[in-house]
Design a protein around this motif. Structure first.
Motif, mmCIF file in Angstrom:
data_model
loop_
_atom_site.group_PDB
_atom_site.id
_atom_site.type_symbol
_atom_site.label_atom_id
_atom_site.label_comp_id
_atom_site.label_asym_id
_atom_site.label_seq_id
_atom_site.Cartn_x
_atom_site.Cartn_y
_atom_site.Cartn_z
ATOM 1 N N GLY A 329 0.799 -1.222 0.000
ATOM 2 C CA GLY A 329 0.000 0.000 0.000
ATOM 3 C C GLY A 329 0.826 1.264 0.000
ATOM 4 N N ASP A 330 2.155 1.154 0.182
ATOM 5 C CA ASP A 330 3.013 2.331 0.090
ATOM 6 C C ASP A 330 2.915 2.950 -1.304
ATOM 7 N N ARG A 331 2.909 4.265 -1.349
ATOM 8 C CA ARG A 331 3.033 4.963 -2.636
ATOM 9 C C ARG A 331 4.416 5.594 -2.698
ATOM 10 N N VAL A 332 5.179 5.236 -3.723
ATOM 11 C CA VAL A 332 6.550 5.717 -3.892
ATOM 12 C C VAL A 332 6.579 6.704 -5.049
ATOM 13 N N ALA A 333 7.084 7.907 -4.780
ATOM 14 C CA ALA A 333 7.217 8.929 -5.817
ATOM 15 C C ALA A 333 8.680 9.358 -5.911
ATOM 16 N N ILE A 334 9.246 9.235 -7.106
ATOM 17 C CA ILE A 334 10.630 9.629 -7.392
ATOM 18 C C ILE A 334 10.559 10.768 -8.391
ATOM 19 N N ALA A 335 11.229 11.890 -8.098
ATOM 20 C CA ALA A 335 11.048 13.063 -8.950
ATOM 21 C C ALA A 335 12.322 13.882 -9.056
ATOM 22 N N THR A 336 12.503 14.499 -10.208
ATOM 23 C CA THR A 336 13.514 15.537 -10.418
ATOM 24 C C THR A 336 12.965 16.452 -11.511
ATOM 25 N N PRO A 337 13.182 17.763 -11.427
ATOM 26 C CA PRO A 337 12.468 18.705 -12.297
ATOM 27 C C PRO A 337 12.595 18.457 -13.790
ATOM 28 N N ARG A 338 13.756 18.024 -14.267
ATOM 29 C CA ARG A 338 13.949 17.899 -15.714
ATOM 30 C C ARG A 338 13.442 16.576 -16.277
ATOM 31 N N LEU A 339 13.162 15.592 -15.401
ATOM 32 C CA LEU A 339 12.701 14.279 -15.869
ATOM 33 C C LEU A 339 11.278 13.959 -15.435
ATOM 34 N N GLY A 340 10.728 14.716 -14.489
ATOM 35 C CA GLY A 340 9.362 14.490 -14.068
ATOM 36 C C GLY A 340 9.264 13.659 -12.805
#
Length: 380
Positions: A329-340
């Motif tokens: 049930g964990d939601r994992v979000a990986i982000a960086t401005p130039r790749l989304g």
């Protein structure tokens, strides 16, 4: 994309300006797309796979079939790679090197990690951060650690001349943005690994980048490095996306070198964990990792290369001293401005969507669509 994850929320802020490659699921089957000036184009008649499309760079959108503005695209996004080998480099940051040593010495027991972490950080924390792999200074540190009885196979790849390079996932097995990611049901100590992934063509040129989650089982690898395959390669244990951003005048390898990769984990019980992986702290340059991956090896369909992560979660989630581990049930979000942003929800590998569309299925599909015949005529 999952129904409650909006595509626009996952795109980089300047997505109307860059050039992107990806894959979508059409009624006919998976198709590579090019996104230029915010418009998506079906490129399957130019090349039926992303791996082949990369070999046609630079691309003109005029050669494709317009699908409309990306923000109105109703076709599901798939993982943006297909026939490329999926490779990964491990222990490319000092912190991750120490955490691998901790796993090894704890024999996969999370409860023993805190004491080992404190002792190891006190002895080698500063020195391992300052040393350049493969240099005389690294060799001297190795000799000192051997004398102290602290040497490890993980420190060998962290500061020695040879990088760790392994195969993360079989061809066509990766999942995309919005898909569920899987952890083994018999793992009790595991974590996401937020990484930038380079896309490399058949000639060994890095042509673009995307985001990836190198899902990792710390208990399995900690018990034995020979269990790396089980720790890394399970059903739905590798996600990529949302799109590949191609290198151009506005986005270069230097953007990768200087990226700040953010990670957020939101648990079903209200737990939240935040972390940042700064690529400027990597111990080996991204293009050096590409070079080592290519060492005496060919990749006729190119490859995707995970560059490693600085992030190693040690914040306790449940019992004191046990650190972090995933819950279903964990939601994992990986982000960086130039790749989304790459967003996935955690389930067990048993409960994730089964992988049943492999190479035979893809070739059968492309042949039925007449795309293999088209390619043969074009290249004859």
């Amino acid at each position: 994309m999952s129904g409650d994850i909006a595509l626009l929320d996952c795109l980089p802020g300047d997505w109307r300006e860059g050039l992107f490659l990806g894959r979508v699921q059409t009624v006919q089957g998976p198709s590579p797309i090019l996104v230029a000036e915010g418009v998506a184009y079906d490129m399957s008649r130019v090349a039926p796979t992303v791996a082949q499309l990369v070999e046609h760079l630079p691309l003109s959108p005029d050669a494709g079939k317009p699908l409309g503005p990306l923000e109105t695209l109703a076709l599901p996004l798939l993982s943006p790679v297909d026939l490329q080998c999926v490779k990964a480099c491990g222990v490319t940051f000092a912190l991750s090197a120490l955490e691998r040593v901790i796993e090894e010495r704890a024999r996969g027991d999370a409860s023993a990690a805190a004491d080992i972490r404190a002792r190891l950080e006190d002895r080698v924390g500063g020195s391992i951060r300052a040393v350049v792999p493969g240099t005389p200074e690294a060799a001297a540190l190795k000799a000192a650690l051997i004398e102290d009885g602290l040497w490890s196979q993980y420190l060998e790849v962290a500061i020695g001349p040879d990088a760790e390079v392994f195969t993360k996932a079989p061809v066509l097995s990766t999942v995309g943005a919005g898909a569920q990611i899987g952890i083994r049901s018999d793992s009790t100590w595991n974590n996401p690994e937020p990484e930038i992934v380079l896309i490399v063509d058949a000639a060994g040129n890095a042509v673009g980048a995307t985001l990836g989650n190198d899902v990792n089982l710390r208990d399995f690898e900690g018990r034995s490095a020979l269990l790396l395959g089980k720790a890394k390669d399970n059903n739905a244990s590798c996600s990529l996306g949302p799109l590949i951003r191609l290198f151009d005048d506005g986005f270069t390898i230097d953007d990768v070198r200087n990226a700040e990769v953010e990670l957020t984990i939101d648990g079903p019980e209200g737990y939240r964990l935040d972390g940042v992986s700064s690529m400027n702290q990597i111990s080996r340059d991204p293009l050096e990792l590409v070079r080592q991956t290519l060492s005496e090896h060919q990749y006729p369909d190119g490859f995707a290369l995970f560059l490693g992560t600085l992030f190693a979660p040690v914040q306790d989630r449940d019992d004191p001293g046990r650190g972090f581990t995933h819950k279903v049930g964990d939601r994992v979000a990986i982000a960086t401005p130039r790749l989304g942003k790459l967003v996935n929800d955690v389930v067990t590998s048993k409960d994730a969507a089964p992988w049943n569309f492999g190479l035979s299925a893809l070739m059968t599909n492309l042949a039925a669509r007449g795309l293999l015949t088209t390619q043969q005529k074009e290249t004859a």
